[in-house]
Structure formats: C-alpha cells, structure tokens
Design an enzyme around this catalytic site. Structure first.
Site, PDB file in Angstrom:
ATOM      1  N   ASN A  21       1.036  -1.246  -0.213  1.00 55.84           N
ATOM      2  CA  ASN A  21       0.056   0.215  -0.218  1.00 55.84           C
ATOM      3  C   ASN A  21       0.788   1.526  -0.220  1.00 55.84           C
ATOM      4  O   ASN A  21       2.090   1.381  -0.711  1.00 55.84           O
ATOM      5  CB  ASN A  21      -1.147  -0.073   1.188  1.00 55.84           C
ATOM      6  CG  ASN A  21      -0.696   0.221   2.315  1.00 55.84           C
ATOM      7  OD1 ASN A  21      -1.159  -1.419   2.763  1.00 55.84           O
ATOM      8  ND2 ASN A  21      -1.217   0.890   2.985  1.00 55.84           N
ATOM      9  N   ASP A  22       0.459   2.054   1.019  1.00 59.42           N
ATOM     10  CA  ASP A  22       1.026   3.312   0.929  1.00 59.42           C
ATOM     11  C   ASP A  22       2.523   3.464   0.340  1.00 59.42           C
ATOM     12  O   ASP A  22       3.590   2.703   0.952  1.00 59.42           O
ATOM     13  CB  ASP A  22       1.261   4.145   1.813  1.00 59.42           C
ATOM     14  CG  ASP A  22      -0.134   3.824   2.859  1.00 59.42           C
ATOM     15  OD1 ASP A  22      -1.147   3.689   2.331  1.00 59.42           O
ATOM     16  OD2 ASP A  22      -0.055   4.962   3.633  1.00 59.42           O
ATOM     17  N   GLN A  38       4.454   0.099   2.687  1.00 59.52           N
ATOM     18  CA  GLN A  38       3.852  -0.450   3.190  1.00 59.52           C
ATOM     19  C   GLN A  38       3.780  -2.049   2.395  1.00 59.52           C
ATOM     20  O   GLN A  38       3.382  -1.962   1.171  1.00 59.52           O
ATOM     21  CB  GLN A  38       2.452  -0.113   3.375  1.00 59.52           C
ATOM     22  CG  GLN A  38       2.157   1.360   4.467  1.00 59.52           C
ATOM     23  CD  GLN A  38       3.050   0.877   5.973  1.00 59.52           C
ATOM     24  OE1 GLN A  38       1.863   0.625   6.489  1.00 59.52           O
ATOM     25  NE2 GLN A  38       4.267   1.426   6.117  1.00 59.52           N
ATOM     26  N   TRP A  46      -3.831  -6.796   3.265  1.00 64.62           N
ATOM     27  CA  TRP A  46      -3.429  -6.636   4.659  1.00 64.62           C
ATOM     28  C   TRP A  46      -2.876  -7.136   5.676  1.00 64.62           C
ATOM     29  O   TRP A  46      -3.577  -8.210   5.805  1.00 64.62           O
ATOM     30  CB  TRP A  46      -3.863  -5.255   4.417  1.00 64.62           C
ATOM     31  CG  TRP A  46      -3.170  -3.778   5.700  1.00 64.62           C
ATOM     32  CD1 TRP A  46      -2.614  -3.011   4.955  1.00 64.62           C
ATOM     33  CD2 TRP A  46      -3.304  -4.513   6.700  1.00 64.62           C
ATOM     34  NE1 TRP A  46      -1.925  -2.587   6.210  1.00 64.62           N
ATOM     35  CE2 TRP A  46      -2.503  -3.086   7.075  1.00 64.62           C
ATOM     36  CE3 TRP A  46      -3.547  -5.632   7.863  1.00 64.62           C
ATOM     37  CZ2 TRP A  46      -2.326  -2.775   8.630  1.00 64.62           C
ATOM     38  CZ3 TRP A  46      -3.115  -4.618   9.435  1.00 64.62           C
ATOM     39  CH2 TRP A  46      -2.954  -3.313   9.810  1.00 64.62           C
ATOM     40  N   PHE A  84       4.013   1.386  10.661  1.00 69.34           N
ATOM     41  CA  PHE A  84       3.522   2.271   9.521  1.00 69.34           C
ATOM     42  C   PHE A  84       3.764   3.090   8.544  1.00 69.34           C
ATOM     43  O   PHE A  84       4.552   3.109   9.346  1.00 69.34           O
ATOM     44  CB  PHE A  84       1.281   2.063   9.846  1.00 69.34           C
ATOM     45  CG  PHE A  84       0.660   1.690  10.528  1.00 69.34           C
ATOM     46  CD1 PHE A  84       0.824   0.316  10.705  1.00 69.34           C
ATOM     47  CD2 PHE A  84      -0.658   1.954  10.934  1.00 69.34           C
ATOM     48  CE1 PHE A  84      -0.293  -0.616  10.318  1.00 69.34           C
ATOM     49  CE2 PHE A  84      -2.122   1.617  10.941  1.00 69.34           C
ATOM     50  CZ  PHE A  84      -1.549  -0.372  11.150  1.00 69.34           C
ATOM     51  N   ARG A 145      -0.925   9.826  13.478  1.00 73.30           N
ATOM     52  CA  ARG A 145      -0.040   8.694  12.308  1.00 73.30           C
ATOM     53  C   ARG A 145       0.197   9.050  11.239  1.00 73.30           C
ATOM     54  O   ARG A 145       0.059  10.325  10.337  1.00 73.30           O
ATOM     55  CB  ARG A 145      -0.710   7.066  11.726  1.00 73.30           C
ATOM     56  CG  ARG A 145      -1.869   7.555  11.418  1.00 73.30           C
ATOM     57  CD  ARG A 145      -2.622   5.813  11.210  1.00 73.30           C
ATOM     58  NE  ARG A 145      -3.866   5.565   9.814  1.00 73.30           N
ATOM     59  CZ  ARG A 145      -4.512   6.425  10.692  1.00 73.30           C
ATOM     60  NH1 ARG A 145      -4.273   6.001  12.525  1.00 73.30           N
ATOM     61  NH2 ARG A 145      -6.096   6.226  10.088  1.00 73.30           N
ATOM     62  N   GLU A 199      -5.396  11.080   6.182  1.00 72.24           N
ATOM     63  CA  GLU A 199      -3.917   9.969   6.323  1.00 72.24           C
ATOM     64  C   GLU A 199      -2.904  10.757   5.826  1.00 72.24           C
ATOM     65  O   GLU A 199      -3.442  12.069   4.547  1.00 72.24           O
ATOM     66  CB  GLU A 199      -4.631   9.237   6.052  1.00 72.24           C
ATOM     67  CG  GLU A 199      -5.358   7.710   6.652  1.00 72.24           C
ATOM     68  CD  GLU A 199      -5.554   6.876   6.446  1.00 72.24           C
ATOM     69  OE1 GLU A 199      -5.531   5.770   8.012  1.00 72.24           O
ATOM     70  OE2 GLU A 199      -6.249   6.019   5.292  1.00 72.24           O
TER      71      GLU A 199
HETATM   72  C1  FRU Z   1      -2.748   4.907   4.429  1.00 69.65           C
HETATM   73  C2  FRU Z   1      -2.992   3.871   5.889  1.00 69.65           C
HETATM   74  C3  FRU Z   1      -1.851   5.249   6.604  1.00 69.65           C
HETATM   75  C4  FRU Z   1      -1.871   3.883   7.863  1.00 69.65           C
HETATM   76  C5  FRU Z   1      -1.070   2.570   6.445  1.00 69.65           C
HETATM   77  C6  FRU Z   1      -1.004   1.266   7.250  1.00 69.65           C
HETATM   78  O1  FRU Z   1      -3.695   4.204   3.354  1.00 69.65           O
HETATM   79  O2  FRU Z   1      -3.830   3.759   6.343  1.00 69.65           O
HETATM   80  O3  FRU Z   1      -2.121   5.772   7.434  1.00 69.65           O
HETATM   81  O4  FRU Z   1      -0.300   3.997   8.335  1.00 69.65           O
HETATM   82  O5  FRU Z   1      -1.588   3.275   5.332  1.00 69.65           O
HETATM   83  O6  FRU Z   1      -0.766   0.360   6.307  1.00 69.65           O
END
Ligand code: FRU
Length: 473
Positions: A21-22, A38, A46, A84, A145, A199
C-alpha cells in the site's frame, strides 16, 4: 468473473510479490532514489506492516532491496499493526526513517512515532529510545500516524495525521536533533467538511505558496485533497485559500512528495484505495496471482497560472517508448466515427489533442483494452456539452464496476489527454495536467485493442501519438 491470468504491471512499481500500500520514505540518498512502501511480505492481503524497499537511478527502473523495517519491538509488534507509514530525511550522511509504530491493546489502537537509521541506505537499526513521540497531544486522538519530516530554517519539522470529534487534522512538531520533539500546534484541521481523519499529511512549499496534501477518510469519492495557502512558522499554522483533488479517480491514495536533486517536487501515490480492499481475507482480482497493488507513475507537480496544481508524468518515462503511431490534422466525419489506433498491447501511452467547432451534444473518446470479440472494453469519453470526462469500466472485465466522472474546467473548444495504460492501471492527465484520474480495470490479456471514437461532427484530431511502453522488469 474476470478471466484467469493477471499480468503484472510492466512499467509501474510493485513489490516483488504480495501486498503493497502507501509509498513511504521517498528520498534521493547517496546517488539513488529510494522508495519504501507499506508491505505484507507473507501474502497478497493487508497484514502486519513492514517497510518494503527499492532504489532507482532514474525513477523508472527499480532494484528490489531487503525489507527495511519489520515489526519487532513492543511498540510496533502486532498482527494488526506494525510499522505504519512515514517518511525519510538525510542528516550528516545518515538516512533516517520516521514511521508510526502501531499496536492494538484490547480495542485500543496505540500509535507512536518512531525512528530508524542507516549509514548505507540498506540496513536499518531502530533507535533504542523509541518511540520519539509516545502519545498524541490533547488536540489529537489514538489515530495518530504517518509522520512526514522536513527541514526549514535550521530546524526539523514533522506533520502527523490525526482526528478529534470527527474532524481530520494535521499536527505540527519540531525538533533540533530528530530525537526530541516538541508539539507546536494544530497545523490545519477540517471544518467538518474535509474528512473525519487525515491520513498521510504532507506540507511543502511550491513557488511562493505552501501546499498541504492529505488523504481524508469520510469524504466519499474524494480520496486525496490538496490545499494551497500560506504557512506561518511563528505560530505553526497553515491557512488556505483554495482546494483541489490530487487525483479524481477511484484508485489513487496516500501520495507522498519529495524534492529530487534537480529541484523537482515529485509525488508517488498508491494506485489503489481501501474501498474494496480486504484487510484480512484473500480476495481481489490479482491476489490469486500472489500480488496486490502498485505505485502510480511518479508525477511532477507545479503551480499553474490559475493558482492550482499541475501534474505531469516525469520526463524519464519517455525512455520506455517504442512503436510510435502518429496521426495529425484529421477531421473526423460522422461516417467514419471509429478510428483504429494502430498500436496494440496492454502497456500503452497515448497523447491526443482534439478540437471542435460547435458546443453541440457531441462526445468523443477512446475504447481502451478492447477484446477481439468486443465483449471487453473500457470507455473514456468526453461529453462536450456537459464538460465531463467519463471513465466507464462497467464492461472492462467481469469484476470492475462504477463510472468515474470528472468535471473539466473547459476554457476553449479543445481538450488534451495524456493516457497511461499498464495492464490494470489507467492514469489519465487532462489539459496539461490540470486534473488527473486513476482507475483500475482487470481485462483479459487478449483485450489489447484501442479505438478512437466520435459521436457527432466537426471534431478534429490535431494530433494523436501512441506508443507501446517497454517493461522495466
Ligand atoms: C493509509 C494508511 C495509513 C497507515 C497505513 C497502514 O493508506 O491507512 O494511515 O499508516 O495505511 O498500512
């Protein structure tokens, strides 16, 4: 359902396998662009978060590196938590990663900001006095976060995403040494209309303005927001006079920015969103192929003359072009309303400029990823009277649904589109990057045709260029 084999992307960044992800920690360090992300290295859903890692000389081809951060400490070791999102900075030759340690205790999320460092940009060691910010300030909440750190006037600053009473906010900290942090102020917050949690906030200067970019929760189809305004470092407060969407598509989230050695401000986003994303179950069109998710192409951003952001694909991507097809100055008559584009494939770039003479109820556009039997197609259509660009994926495959509509700020009787197709990702830049729309589709491999179509008269193709793009892998 969507047909069996899912090609991995050809020129987009993906993890070697499994979940992504991110984007995290974007930085140019010791001769390489570094991209962390991520990552769940044990499956295509996930799971407890690690920081995957790769580097590049040109932001186009990537070399995978070992996982940089794995959950290991009391503040980040949790099946439903982990390391994260966060960012990276260089200081005295050392590469620092600043991330959120996440653990769950009962039904409580505990998020704290942590530090890890490296001398070679490959092997990272967590700071022994972590977390450097153990708890949120009174203005924040347990959702605390995604630290983004930068340097300004000889000091370090950090913005952290949070919320309170249903309002998203960005919290500002500062530090002399990256280890001891003082809370300054609420940098900016939602008035109730800008999301319930922010976020991945990111604050940076651009020209003589400042930009605050974030991914709001609870804004429906709006997934990435930018605010343009001014920063007052004396009180630690950002005020804005305009707002826009970083990307108007279904699938673009959590973009992060950095400045490269050429001074370009570049953003990379996650080419996906949480909408249909399963957190703990194996599901999703590519997961049977043991991967899920990718990064968008890197986009350079600048401030347009109208005061809003402009987005463009980075120049370096041109190096992947091959098989050029070109058309110029073609008046399209209603009787020849379909024009085949003589480039086939699943990884394509198209640049087109269209003009028209009347504002009648006409439309034009492309059928992308068309299958030979005509069953699968994805329609990108511009409706002149409504000034709307429509991405219709209801016939793309057997999985995708939804029609994504984007209102275009139409100045004259012309439209420019810059389209990137890469198996399942489609990114469309409109009018020299005034707006961008990213959506995913999952057609079968044989759906490799492209057509230009036009409903109505008086439409002129000023130019149409198309290329196949080579694989970076
Ligand atoms: C954004 C998020 C962040 C978090 C991460 C967790 O997509 O929800 O806020 O740090 O993904 O994987």
């Amino acid at each position: 359902g969507a047909s069996g084999v899912f090609l991995r992307l050809k020129y987009h960044f993906m993890a070697p396998a499994y979940w992504i992800n991110d984007p995290n920690g974007l930085i140019f360090y010791k001769g390489y662009y570094h991209l962390f992300y991520q990552h769940f290295p044990y499956g295509s859903t996930w799971g407890s978060m690690h920081w995957g890692h790769a580097r590049s000389k040109d932001l186009v081809s990537w070399e995978h590196l070992p996982v940089a951060l794995a959950p290991s400490e009391e503040y980040d070791l949790d099946e439903c938590g982990g390391c994260f999102s966060g960012s990276a900075v260089e200081h005295d030759g050392v590469l620092y990663l600043i991330y959120t340690g996440t653990i769950i205790r009962g039904d409580k999320v505990i998020q704290s900001q942590c530090l890890a460092m490296s001398d070679d940009g490959i092997v990272f060691k967590k700071y022994e006095r972590n977390p450097v910010i153990p708890a949120p300030p009174a203005e924040g909440s347990n959702d605390f976060r995604d630290p983004k750190v930068w340097r300004h006037n000889g000091k370090w600053y950090m913005v952290v995403g949070s919320c309170k009473d249903g309002k998203g906010k960005a919290l500002l900290y500062s530090s002399e040494d990256l280890r001891n942090w003082s809370y300054i102020n609420v940098l900016a917050e939602s008035d109730g209309s800008l999301g319930s949690m922010w976020e991945c906030p990111d604050l940076f200067s651009l020209g003589d303005k400042h930009v605050l970019m974030f991914s709001p929760m609870g804004m429906g189809e709006k997934k990435t927001i930018y605010l343009i305004g001014d920063m007052n470092y004396d009180i630690g407060r950002f005020t804005w006079d305009r707002m826009g969407e970083v990307d108007c598509g279904f699938e673009y989230y959590a973009p992060q920015s950095f400045v490269d050695p050429q001074g370009r401000r570049i953003i990379i986003g996650w080419s996906n969103a949480w909408d249909w994303m399963p957190w703990f179950q194996s599901f999703g069109p590519t997961s049977e192929n043991n991967w899920c998710g990718a990064m968008s192409i890197p986009r350079q951003i600048s401030l347009g003359s109208n005061g809003y952001l402009l987005f463009s694909s980075i120049e370096e991507l041109k190096s992947l072009r091959t098989n050029h097809f070109r058309l110029t100055d073609l008046n399209v008559h209603p009787c020849q309303s379909v024009i085949p584009v003589h480039v086939r494939g699943t990884s394509i770039e198209i640049l087109v400029e269209i003009q028209w003479a009347s504002e009648m109820l006409d439309s034009f556009g492309f059928q992308l990823r068309c299958s030979p039997d005509g069953e699968q197609k994805t329609t990108l259509e511009y409706t002149i009277a409504r000034q709307e660009l429509i991405f219709d994926r209801t016939h793309s495959d057997g999985f995708s649904s939804g029609v994504c509509k984007m209102k275009i700020n139409q100045m004259d009787q012309s439209l420019k589109l810059h389209i990137f197709v890469d198996t399942c990702c489609v990114e469309v830049f409109v009018n020299d990057g005034e707006q961008v729309m990213s959506n995913n589709i999952y057609p079968s491999i044989e759906a490799d045709g492209i057509e230009f179509f036009c409903n109505g008269s008086d439409i002129r193709i000023v130019s149409l260029d198309a290329w196949n793009l080579r694989s970076i892998w």
